[in-house]
Design a protein around this motif. Structure first.
Motif, PDB file in Angstrom:
ATOM      1  N   PHE A   1      35.325  52.897 -89.554  1.00  0.00           N
ATOM      2  CA  PHE A   1      35.302  51.919 -88.450  1.00  0.00           C
ATOM      3  C   PHE A   1      34.293  52.361 -87.381  1.00  0.00           C
ATOM      4  O   PHE A   1      33.577  51.542 -86.809  1.00  0.00           O
ATOM      5  N   GLY A   2      34.252  53.681 -87.119  1.00  0.00           N
ATOM      6  CA  GLY A   2      33.302  54.199 -86.134  1.00  0.00           C
ATOM      7  C   GLY A   2      31.871  54.141 -86.657  1.00  0.00           C
ATOM      8  O   GLY A   2      30.940  53.791 -85.917  1.00  0.00           O
ATOM      9  N   ALA A   3      31.686  54.465 -87.930  1.00  0.00           N
ATOM     10  CA  ALA A   3      30.332  54.461 -88.508  1.00  0.00           C
ATOM     11  C   ALA A   3      29.734  53.055 -88.445  1.00  0.00           C
ATOM     12  O   ALA A   3      28.556  52.870 -88.131  1.00  0.00           O
ATOM     13  N   ILE A   4      30.568  52.061 -88.731  1.00  0.00           N
ATOM     14  CA  ILE A   4      30.112  50.662 -88.680  1.00  0.00           C
ATOM     15  C   ILE A   4      29.739  50.271 -87.252  1.00  0.00           C
ATOM     16  O   ILE A   4      28.690  49.693 -86.999  1.00  0.00           O
ATOM     17  N   ALA A   5      30.639  50.584 -86.310  1.00  0.00           N
ATOM     18  CA  ALA A   5      30.380  50.204 -84.910  1.00  0.00           C
ATOM     19  C   ALA A   5      29.071  50.836 -84.444  1.00  0.00           C
ATOM     20  O   ALA A   5      28.255  50.189 -83.769  1.00  0.00           O
ATOM     21  N   ASN A   6      28.855  52.087 -84.825  1.00  0.00           N
ATOM     22  CA  ASN A   6      27.654  52.790 -84.386  1.00  0.00           C
ATOM     23  C   ASN A   6      26.391  52.233 -85.050  1.00  0.00           C
ATOM     24  O   ASN A   6      25.349  52.108 -84.410  1.00  0.00           O
ATOM     25  N   ALA A   7      26.481  51.868 -86.319  1.00  0.00           N
ATOM     26  CA  ALA A   7      25.319  51.270 -86.996  1.00  0.00           C
ATOM     27  C   ALA A   7      25.034  49.874 -86.454  1.00  0.00           C
ATOM     28  O   ALA A   7      23.873  49.482 -86.274  1.00  0.00           O
ATOM     29  N   MET A   8      26.093  49.110 -86.165  1.00  0.00           N
ATOM     30  CA  MET A   8      25.901  47.752 -85.628  1.00  0.00           C
ATOM     31  C   MET A   8      25.196  47.810 -84.270  1.00  0.00           C
ATOM     32  O   MET A   8      24.368  46.962 -83.947  1.00  0.00           O
ATOM     33  N   TYR A   9      25.555  48.816 -83.500  1.00  0.00           N
ATOM     34  CA  TYR A   9      24.896  48.971 -82.200  1.00  0.00           C
ATOM     35  C   TYR A   9      23.414  49.249 -82.386  1.00  0.00           C
ATOM     36  O   TYR A   9      22.557  48.651 -81.726  1.00  0.00           O
ATOM     37  N   LYS A  10      23.100  50.124 -83.335  1.00  0.00           N
ATOM     38  CA  LYS A  10      21.696  50.448 -83.607  1.00  0.00           C
ATOM     39  C   LYS A  10      20.947  49.214 -84.103  1.00  0.00           C
ATOM     40  O   LYS A  10      19.779  48.990 -83.789  1.00  0.00           O
ATOM     41  N   ALA A  11      21.642  48.395 -84.888  1.00  0.00           N
ATOM     42  CA  ALA A  11      21.000  47.226 -85.486  1.00  0.00           C
ATOM     43  C   ALA A  11      20.754  46.128 -84.473  1.00  0.00           C
ATOM     44  O   ALA A  11      19.759  45.406 -84.543  1.00  0.00           O
ATOM     45  N   THR A  12      21.657  45.979 -83.510  1.00  0.00           N
ATOM     46  CA  THR A  12      21.594  44.801 -82.637  1.00  0.00           C
ATOM     47  C   THR A  12      21.422  45.124 -81.157  1.00  0.00           C
ATOM     48  O   THR A  12      21.109  44.236 -80.370  1.00  0.00           O
ATOM     49  N   GLY A  13      21.666  46.366 -80.773  1.00  0.00           N
ATOM     50  CA  GLY A  13      21.645  46.694 -79.350  1.00  0.00           C
ATOM     51  C   GLY A  13      22.925  46.305 -78.631  1.00  0.00           C
ATOM     52  O   GLY A  13      23.104  46.600 -77.456  1.00  0.00           O
ATOM     53  N   ASN A  14      23.820  45.637 -79.367  1.00  0.00           N
ATOM     54  CA  ASN A  14      25.119  45.287 -78.775  1.00  0.00           C
ATOM     55  C   ASN A  14      26.207  46.108 -79.434  1.00  0.00           C
ATOM     56  O   ASN A  14      26.215  46.255 -80.644  1.00  0.00           O
ATOM     57  N   ARG A  15      27.095  46.614 -78.617  1.00  0.00           N
ATOM     58  CA  ARG A  15      28.179  47.406 -79.175  1.00  0.00           C
ATOM     59  C   ARG A  15      29.422  46.546 -79.320  1.00  0.00           C
ATOM     60  O   ARG A  15      29.736  45.740 -78.446  1.00  0.00           O
ATOM     61  N   ARG A  16      30.108  46.699 -80.452  1.00  0.00           N
ATOM     62  CA  ARG A  16      31.350  45.942 -80.667  1.00  0.00           C
ATOM     63  C   ARG A  16      32.529  46.821 -80.301  1.00  0.00           C
ATOM     64  O   ARG A  16      32.623  47.945 -80.765  1.00  0.00           O
ATOM     65  N   TYR A  17      33.396  46.280 -79.500  1.00  0.00           N
ATOM     66  CA  TYR A  17      34.576  47.027 -79.052  1.00  0.00           C
ATOM     67  C   TYR A  17      35.875  46.446 -79.616  1.00  0.00           C
ATOM     68  O   TYR A  17      36.900  47.076 -79.546  1.00  0.00           O
ATOM     69  N   HIS A  18      35.779  45.214 -80.085  1.00  0.00           N
ATOM     70  CA  HIS A  18      37.008  44.528 -80.476  1.00  0.00           C
ATOM     71  C   HIS A  18      36.959  44.120 -81.938  1.00  0.00           C
ATOM     72  O   HIS A  18      36.045  43.428 -82.363  1.00  0.00           O
ATOM     73  N   GLN A  19      37.947  44.600 -82.675  1.00  0.00           N
ATOM     74  CA  GLN A  19      38.014  44.241 -84.089  1.00  0.00           C
ATOM     75  C   GLN A  19      38.717  42.903 -84.232  1.00  0.00           C
ATOM     76  O   GLN A  19      39.600  42.603 -83.437  1.00  0.00           O
ATOM     77  N   PRO A  20      38.381  42.121 -85.258  1.00  0.00           N
ATOM     78  CA  PRO A  20      37.355  42.388 -86.263  1.00  0.00           C
ATOM     79  C   PRO A  20      35.959  42.182 -85.692  1.00  0.00           C
ATOM     80  O   PRO A  20      35.732  41.263 -84.906  1.00  0.00           O
ATOM     81  N   PHE A  21      35.039  43.012 -86.142  1.00  0.00           N
ATOM     82  CA  PHE A  21      33.702  43.004 -85.546  1.00  0.00           C
ATOM     83  C   PHE A  21      32.933  41.716 -85.818  1.00  0.00           C
ATOM     84  O   PHE A  21      32.074  41.336 -85.047  1.00  0.00           O
ATOM     85  N   LEU A  22      33.209  41.083 -86.952  1.00  0.00           N
ATOM     86  CA  LEU A  22      32.459  39.850 -87.223  1.00  0.00           C
ATOM     87  C   LEU A  22      33.219  38.600 -86.773  1.00  0.00           C
ATOM     88  O   LEU A  22      32.689  37.513 -86.850  1.00  0.00           O
ATOM     89  N   ASP A  23      34.456  38.762 -86.369  1.00  0.00           N
ATOM     90  CA  ASP A  23      35.147  37.715 -85.629  1.00  0.00           C
ATOM     91  C   ASP A  23      34.957  36.322 -86.229  1.00  0.00           C
ATOM     92  O   ASP A  23      34.588  35.371 -85.524  1.00  0.00           O
ATOM     93  N   GLY A  24      35.161  36.210 -87.518  1.00  0.00           N
ATOM     94  CA  GLY A  24      35.062  34.884 -88.142  1.00  0.00           C
ATOM     95  C   GLY A  24      33.652  34.461 -88.468  1.00  0.00           C
ATOM     96  O   GLY A  24      33.416  33.625 -89.328  1.00  0.00           O
ATOM     97  N   LYS A  25      32.665  35.052 -87.800  1.00  0.00           N
ATOM     98  CA  LYS A  25      31.286  34.695 -88.096  1.00  0.00           C
ATOM     99  C   LYS A  25      30.758  35.646 -89.161  1.00  0.00           C
ATOM    100  O   LYS A  25      31.122  36.811 -89.205  1.00  0.00           O
ATOM    101  N   ALA A  26      29.871  35.152 -89.987  1.00  0.00           N
ATOM    102  CA  ALA A  26      29.341  36.015 -91.038  1.00  0.00           C
ATOM    103  C   ALA A  26      28.208  36.867 -90.509  1.00  0.00           C
ATOM    104  O   ALA A  26      27.764  37.789 -91.154  1.00  0.00           O
ATOM    105  N   VAL A  27      27.714  36.542 -89.351  1.00  0.00           N
ATOM    106  CA  VAL A  27      26.493  37.198 -88.894  1.00  0.00           C
ATOM    107  C   VAL A  27      26.692  37.973 -87.601  1.00  0.00           C
ATOM    108  O   VAL A  27      27.644  37.773 -86.869  1.00  0.00           O
ATOM    109  N   LEU A  28      25.753  38.853 -87.360  1.00  0.00           N
ATOM    110  CA  LEU A  28      25.729  39.611 -86.115  1.00  0.00           C
ATOM    111  C   LEU A  28      24.821  38.897 -85.137  1.00  0.00           C
ATOM    112  O   LEU A  28      23.819  38.339 -85.529  1.00  0.00           O
ATOM    113  N   GLY A  29      25.153  38.939 -83.890  1.00  0.00           N
ATOM    114  CA  GLY A  29      24.248  38.292 -82.940  1.00  0.00           C
ATOM    115  C   GLY A  29      23.800  39.253 -81.870  1.00  0.00           C
ATOM    116  O   GLY A  29      24.373  40.272 -81.692  1.00  0.00           O
TER     117      GLY A  29
END
Ligand code: FES
Ligand code: FES
Lengths: 757, 151
Positions: free
Chosen positions: A729-757
């Motif tokens: 869960f931490g590895a994903i959050a950290n990679a998502m931050y690197k990928a998007t510049g936005n950090r996710r704090y609330h699971q589920p990280f994709l929140d019904g959407k298939a994509v990251l914004g």
């Protein structure tokens, strides 16, 4: 030389011929008869006669050995690994071994309620000594039999590949030829064990012993269980938590439906029954509908008309591992929106301090900079692919139970108390489980099946539909946490403050890393009562805290300009050299070991610019795990997980390829839950009832590749079912931050959407 | 109730059931062929996958009355001796964990290979996305399909 005292667990080493009735009760009564296929499947000639050596094994007159795997199998592959440990000490070739699932038996496998328990990643760890002893003491009996026969000292006897040798005289004999005599030999006080460096089988991958049965669709799961005259039963429960049964309104109509035998309401536990910690059930009174076939019963279940009423607030004393605790269950129809608000409100109130080091109040007051972040995670449903089910045949003489369960030792006394029968008259067969993940430690469905069978006076298979399975409670609790870090004017981390809480339990582990590595530390918690039932879910509490903590550590590392792995290693060095406090729950050097290994194996220092990497490490269930996750993201914001590099320290690895499979599974399951896993409630009603609503990870969303590396050491083995799961869960959050510049704090990280914004 | 004559794994079978009964329950309850699994009942998990004349179908939503004279193949009939290339590859890769979803995975994969003997990763994702595995064996499933395609 390592030796082991055999009298520990002595009762299990009584020769089984001395047991009442002699021998072991074995074999499932499948219609399709697995038994007949054993010979053909294993491609070996079966013996004419078996000799019971101890409760873990019997030896055939032709040298074939049957090893009984004591604990139930739910995919963690102990049914292969546990017998491998016995075979190693016995010195038998794996090709000459037949593996069978042992039945539940306190007599054969003593150890109290958790003696034959699968859960908490403790199977191999808890049985390590007993399994080695079973093999080693059986080997001793064979040597003793040979020594007596050849009239030579036992010290001069050696063994190899199912044979006994006396080198001096040039004599040798197979285990099969000595088995009859071995049965009569004395079990010694102590037997020698092999040194790990001499292992032949342990550490060499062996295929799943049930592999062929699985790929050919052989009956082996509880849901496959059949018996002549067996009826199918289903239950109907209230539509929402906070509701209870009032009346069944169309019993006559239901009974007249095709194939239906009976419909009635029943209470799972007697009024006033003192529950144990694992007797959680959402709804005390259910409606049972029983009939000839699944489809007919399903139709009748849909047609049932019943009235429900609101529950009242209640308070009960519950036995929690031998200690009484009070559990309060409020009335009312609860909702996720309200839950979240309740938790958020509590953070500003004084909480229960669980650990304090140094002077956190002062360092936060004087801090040059404070980082504060909030994290949350929703309820999760277990969603074992095989829904809850159980077979029960209750008659005057005995209670026969068969099916998927993690804790037979916990449920037997419960069934005995509820039906008013003696435990000795209850026989429990453990079938292969289609997943467990903690859910099948809460075996109310076994009691339900038994009551229904008793009522209809016939063998019954109770089946939960997927909807029943998903809406019947025992969820992973919902949690929130606030992490705060104090930095001084030189950008040093001088204080850490954790506030964590949940419904209905706190997720906090106050003595885990990074406690012990920071001078000023405060950990506080809260819990809120609820009538939504929860239970253990793969790495309970760790499965939330690891993600929050490992994500927060990355933010601190970034704020102070350090590489995330180096930063963690610095903290761990501090915890090794000069630990703060005395109650730290981890070995900082082994923790650092997996980080160093994952750093090396992932080529951390020379990563490609195209992939976004996140690191995370965690310790739980006695095992250390670290991951580096590589993510790419396309123009539409669709994430792909290209690779996960994983490093694990679980001590000796018994069956390496299967252990890798387990780690891969934990990682994929973790990614699925981090991205999509979520159960919500509105007015007490679960918002999702089946897989069209409850999003599970699918093949195209799994990582393209996973590499698993084990730290090589000779430490006694610990578990693997849970430890790789929380840190992902931490590895994903950290990679998502690197990928998007936005950090996710609330699971589920994709929140019904298939994509990251 | 109605009588249906079926051909399942090359064997003629007759059952008398409600025409709306899904094939899944005819197999499991009436014919005692329990290799085909129940996971959701709404065509969302793939555990119940069978072949109807070589096409992968979710048997939990397929009424027996819709089968007609099409041949049914189940996991028990995928091969005579458990030696279909996919079954061999599954064992070689030691794919299963709990094993519950695997019959469905194998039947979906077998239909894919009939259609597309040398599938790409994307072909495999497309064909297999309907098969859930809570244990997370997807990487091994994919690797085993590639291995089988080369056998
Ligand atoms: S049971 Fe048919 S798709 Fe799930
Ligand atoms: S192997 Fe367990 S669900 Fe797939």
């Amino acid at each position: 030389m390592t030796t082991i005292k055999t009298q520990f667990n002595r009762r299990s080493f009584l020769k089984s011929s001395a047991l009442t009735g002699g021998g072991l009760m074995l074999g499932f009564s499948w219609f399709a008869g697995c038994k007949a296929s054993v010979k053909e499947e294993v491609g070996m000639v079966l013996p004419d006669e078996w000799f019971d050596i101890n409760s873990y094994l019997k030896i055939g007159d032709n040298g074939i050995v049957t090893i009984f795997s004591p604990n139930p199998e739910f995919g963690q592959n102990i049914k292969t690994a546990m017998p491998m440990i016995v075979a190693e000490e016995l010195d038998i070739d794996w090709k000459d071994v037949i593996v069978e699932q042992a039945p539940y038996s306190q007599k054969l496998f003593p150890g109290g309620p958790f003696g034959q328990f699968s859960g908490g990643s403790r199977g191999i760890m808890m049985k390590w000594d007993a399994l080695r002893m079973a093999g080693a003491s059986a080997k001793h009996l064979l040597k003793a039999a040979a020594a007596q026969k050849w009239e030579v000292p036992i010290e001069e006897i050696t063994t190899k590949s199912g044979k006994v040798f006396h080198e001096k005289s040039g004599q040798s004999a197979g285990y099969g030829a000595l088995a009859r005599a071995a049965v009569g030999m004395e079990v010694p006080e102590e037997v020698p064990l092999k040194e790990p460096k001499n292992y032949q089988l342990i550490g060499n991958s062996q295929k799943n012993v049930d592999g062929k049965k699985i790929v050919t669709g052989a009956p082996m799961f509880g849901i496959d269980y059949q018996k002549e005259g067996m009826l199918v039963a289903m239950v109907v429960s209230p539509p929402a938590f906070g509701m209870t049964f009032k009346s069944l309104d169309n019993a006559a109509e239901i009974k007249a439906m095709p194939g239906i035998k009976d419909v009635f309401s029943f209470k799972t536990y007697n009024d006033g029954y003192k529950k144990s910690f694992f007797d959680v059930n959402a709804f005390p009174e259910l409606i049972a509908v029983v009939g000839n076939s699944t489809w007919e019963v399903m139709n009748a279940k849909k047609a049932i008309k019943a009235s429900w009423t609101a529950t009242k607030a209640s308070s009960a004393t519950i036995d929690r591992f031998g200690k009484d605790i009070t559990v309060n269950t409020p009335a009312g129809l609860e909702s996720t929106v309200e839950h979240n608000r309740q938790m958020e409100t509590l953070f500003s109130k004084p909480l229960k301090v669980v650990r304090k080091d140094g002077d956190p109040a002062r360092v936060f007051k004087e801090a040059a900079k404070i980082i504060e972040r909030s994290y949350s995670a929703p309820y999760l449903a277990h969603n074992c692919m095989e829904p809850m089910n159980f077979f029960a045949d209750v008659n005057e003489n005995q209670v026969h139970l068969a099916g998927p369960l993690q804790a037979p030792g916990l449920i037997e006394p419960v069934v005995a108390a509820r039906l008013g029968v003696a435990e000795k008259d209850i026989k429990i067969e453990m079938t292969r489980m289609g997943g467990g993940f903690g859910r099948r430690a809460y075996a109310h469905y076994v009691v339900e099946a038994a009551i229904i069978s008793q009522q209809v006076k016939a063998p019954v298979k109770l089946m939960y539909t997927r909807e029943d399975d998903m809406t019947n409670g025992i969820y992973r609790p919902t949690y929130q946490a606030i992490y705060r870090a104090a930095l001084d004017d030189k950008n040093n981390l001088v204080g850490l403050h954790i506030k964590a809480g949940g419904i209905p339990e706190s997720p906090l582990f106050a003595n885990r890393f990074p406690a012990g590595s920071i001078d000023n530390y405060l950990a506080e918690e809260f819990a809120i009562d609820s009538n939504i039932t929860t239970g253990a879910f793969r790495a309970p509490r760790s499965n939330f805290m690891a993600g929050a903590e490992q994500s927060f550590l990355d933010e601190i590392a970034e704020a102070i300009g350090k590489d995330p792995i180096d930063f963690r290693l610095e903290l761990l060095k501090r915890a090794t050299d000069q630990p703060v406090g005395e109650k730290n729950d981890y070995d900082a050097e082994r923790y650092a070991g997996v980080l160093k290994l994952v750093k090396e194996k992932s080529n951390w220092s020379s990563a490609s610019a195209k992939v976004h990497r996140g690191v995370s490490a965690y310790f739980c269930h006695h095992t250390y795990a670290a991951h580096v996750l590589d993510m790419t993201i396309d123009d539409e914001g669709q994430p792909t997980i290209e690779n996960v590099t994983c490093a694990i320290d679980c001590g000796i690895v018994v069956n390496p390829d299967a252990a890798k499979n387990m780690a891969e599974g934990g990682i994929i399951d973790g990614i699925g839950n981090a991205f999509y896993g979520e159960m919500t409630f509105k007015d007490g009603k679960p918002a999702k009832s089946n897989f069209h609503e409850y999003r599970m990870i699918r093949m195209s969303e799994a990582p393209k590749n996973i590499e698993v590396h084990f730290v090589n050491n000779e430490i006694s083995p610990t578990g693997l079912g849970e430890p790789p799961f929380p840190p992902i869960f931490g590895a994903i959050a950290n990679a998502m931050y690197k990928a998007t510049g936005n950090r996710r704090y609330h699971q589920p990280f994709l929140d019904g959407k298939a994509v990251l914004g | 109730m109605a009588i249906f004559n079926l051909k399942i794994n090359n064997v003629d079978q007759q059952v008398e059931v409600d025409p709306a009964t899904p094939v899944l329950w005819v197999l499991r309850d009436h014919l005692k062929m329990v290799g085909t699994k129940y996971g959701c009942g709404i065509a969302q998990c793939g555990a119940c996958t069978i072949h109807l004349d070589d096409v992968a179908m979710r048997s939990c939503v397929l009424p027996i009355s819709a089968v007609g004279d099409k041949a049914i193949t189940t996991i028990e009939g995928l091969s005579e001796k458990g030696d279909h290339p996919l079954q061999k590859a599954w064992i070689q890769h030691d794919v299963p964990q709990c094993g519950y979803c695997q019959a469905g995975q194998l039947m979906s994969a077998a239909a894919l290979l009939k259609d597309t003997p040398s599938p790409t990763d994307a072909d495999i994702d497309d064909a297999m996305n309907g098969n859930l595995c809570r244990c997370g064996t997807y990487i091994r499933v994919k690797a085993a399909i590639h291995t089988a395609s080369k056998m």
